[in-house]
Design an enzyme around this catalytic site. Structure first.
Site, PDB file in Angstrom:
ATOM      1  N   TYR A 135      39.880  41.794  37.018  1.00 40.31           N
ATOM      2  CA  TYR A 135      38.790  42.096  36.224  1.00 40.31           C
ATOM      3  C   TYR A 135      39.061  42.601  34.842  1.00 40.31           C
ATOM      4  O   TYR A 135      38.016  42.742  33.841  1.00 40.31           O
ATOM      5  CB  TYR A 135      37.762  42.964  36.769  1.00 40.31           C
ATOM      6  CG  TYR A 135      36.691  42.525  37.652  1.00 40.31           C
ATOM      7  CD1 TYR A 135      37.050  41.804  38.728  1.00 40.31           C
ATOM      8  CD2 TYR A 135      35.271  42.501  37.178  1.00 40.31           C
ATOM      9  CE1 TYR A 135      36.001  40.932  39.637  1.00 40.31           C
ATOM     10  CE2 TYR A 135      34.399  41.907  37.961  1.00 40.31           C
ATOM     11  CZ  TYR A 135      34.790  41.156  39.392  1.00 40.31           C
ATOM     12  OH  TYR A 135      33.914  40.609  39.842  1.00 40.31           O
ATOM     13  N   LYS A 202      44.281  42.361  50.443  1.00 43.61           N
ATOM     14  CA  LYS A 202      44.690  41.125  50.759  1.00 43.61           C
ATOM     15  C   LYS A 202      46.342  41.191  50.793  1.00 43.61           C
ATOM     16  O   LYS A 202      46.818  40.118  50.092  1.00 43.61           O
ATOM     17  CB  LYS A 202      44.353  39.910  49.972  1.00 43.61           C
ATOM     18  CG  LYS A 202      44.521  38.701  50.185  1.00 43.61           C
ATOM     19  CD  LYS A 202      43.697  38.123  51.440  1.00 43.61           C
ATOM     20  CE  LYS A 202      44.186  36.632  51.791  1.00 43.61           C
ATOM     21  NZ  LYS A 202      43.577  36.430  53.206  1.00 43.61           N
TER      22      LYS A 202
END
Ligand code: NAI
Length: 384
Positions: A135, A202
């Protein structure tokens, strides 16, 4: 009398309609709860299309200066063009004021149509890291000189092969950024007597970023919360402490959230995972129209509608204002007006039970009365 300044950004599209509804309902709730001894002082700040029209820029200096000294703000949705044009104003605000935690409580309201069989089992609060990760928008398009330069550097200096035609984006995650986000989730869970905090990551693929996020969570728990937190392994071997800390790989978490949502409580996750998960969970309880949220930093908290500008319903007085109203209820709790916040939450719950709701919800309920945004606002005022 206690006066609390609340800055507000109306927002684009349906922002004007839902923001107006929120101010009316919040004022009524404060009046009802505190009978004149507490009051909200609303101050408008310009951003988005309204700011462009009046000040010639999407994010005027005055807005940034006011927010720099502010404690709380309530924000409607702001338009973000896809692919080209200005960067997201939402992301800009988060980064400008280091609003590092995006907090989204997700719960079910009885009667709302949901795509899953047992939506009432969902009661989670997502803490999403808000200023780092992909982001940050550090990226270069395919075949640009910058991308090629970086690929050459990575190949020559670091020994990794990347196609010369690749677009390149960076995923910076600092230990400080991950740790403070996880800490805020743990502190919240302890304060609110929640059962568990799950680190969603992840890390099986991105070991140095996402994997480190997970490891930092366990390290923090061991170092600072040893008397209060146990791991899953410890719990399985019979240990009992106030809070359970576990972790799930992001893709597995999406399955878990569908199949065993009752097992999960507070989730702490990195930016992109949190983005997907917040919307997916909101959909499981009946859509974004009801989900509140806040972007919180050390000093400033911007409470916001979590849906977008809904260009298809602008000016029709049919938008559902619940998201920004429930974010407003969170704001009231944050500024020590919890009774007013609870009145609002109960009023929304009651309006849904009574089946007096806006079109988006009514169209999916049997025998519901479909109300305009402004009539629904009056219903909420009456239910306070
Ligand atoms: P959207 O949330 O505006 O619309 C998706 C669907 O949900 C549409 O069918 C819309 O009519 C419906 N919807 C949204 N809010 C509603 C409400 N309050 N009541 C009833 N129905 C509602 O998402 P979309 O179309 O992807 O984005 C439109 C614009 O909003 C884009 O410019 C996007 O960048 C911006 N956006 C801004 C956000 C923010 O400021 N936090 C968040 C998401 C999108």
């Amino acid at each position: 009398m206690k006066e609390q300044t609340v800055y507000f950004i109306e927002g684009d599209g349906i922002g004007q309609e839902v923001s107006t509804a929120a101010r009316i309902v919040l004022d009524s709730a404060v009046e009802k709860a505190y009978k004149g001894s507490k009051k909200l002082i609303w101050k408008e700040l310009l951003a988005g299309e309204k700011a462009l029209k009046e000040k010639g820029t999407h994010l005027p200096e005055e807005t940034l200066a006011a927010l720099a000294g502010a404690e709380v703000a309530l924000k409607g949705p702001l338009t973000t063009p896809v692919g080209t044009g200005i960067r997201s104003l939402n992301v800009t605000l988060r980064q400008a004021f280091d609003l590092y935690a995006c907090i989204r409580p997700i719960r079910y309201y009885e009667g709302v149509a949901s795509p899953v069989k047992a939506p009432e089992k969902i009661n989670m609060v997502i803490f999403r890291e808000n200023v780092e990760d992909v982001y940050m928008g550090i990226e270069w398009a395919s075949c640009t000189p910058e991308a090629k330069k970086l690929i050459t550097f990575i190949k020559e200096e670091l020994g990794k092969e990347i196609s010369m035609e690749a677009a390149i984006g960076l995923k910076p995650m600092t230990p400080k950024g991950s740790t403070r986000l996880i800490k805020s989730a743990i502190e919240y869970a302890l304060r609110e007597n929640r059962r568990s905090v799950t680190l969603v990551h992840k890390g099986n693929i991105m070991k140095c970023t996402e994997g480190a996020f997970r490891n930092l969570g366990y390290e923090l728990a061991e170092k600072s919360y040893a008397s209060e937190i146990m791991t899953e392994k410890e719990a399985q071997s019979g240990m009992s402490k106030k809070l359970l800390l576990n972790d799930r790989i992001a893709d597995a978490m999406f399955q878990e959230a569908l199949i065993y949502p009752e097992k999960y409580d507070v989730l702490a996750t990195s930016n992109l995972n949190g983005d997907y998960l917040s919307d997916a969970l909101a959909a499981q309880v009946g859509g974004l129209g009801l989900a509140p949220g806040v972007n919180m930093g050390e000093k400033l908290a911007i409470f916001e509608a979590t849906h977008g500008t809904a260009p298809n319903m602008v000016g029709k007085d049919m938008a559902n204002p619940c998201s920004i109203i429930l974010s407003g209820a969170m704001l009231l709790k944050h500024v020590d007006m919890p009774d007013a916040g609870e009145l609002i939450e109960k009023a929304v719950e009651q309006a849904i039970t009574n089946k007096t709701v806006t079109h988006d919800l009514a169209s999916q309920m049997k025998d519901a009365k479909s109300l305009s945004c402004s009539d629904f606002t009056k219903v909420l005022q009456d239910l306070l």
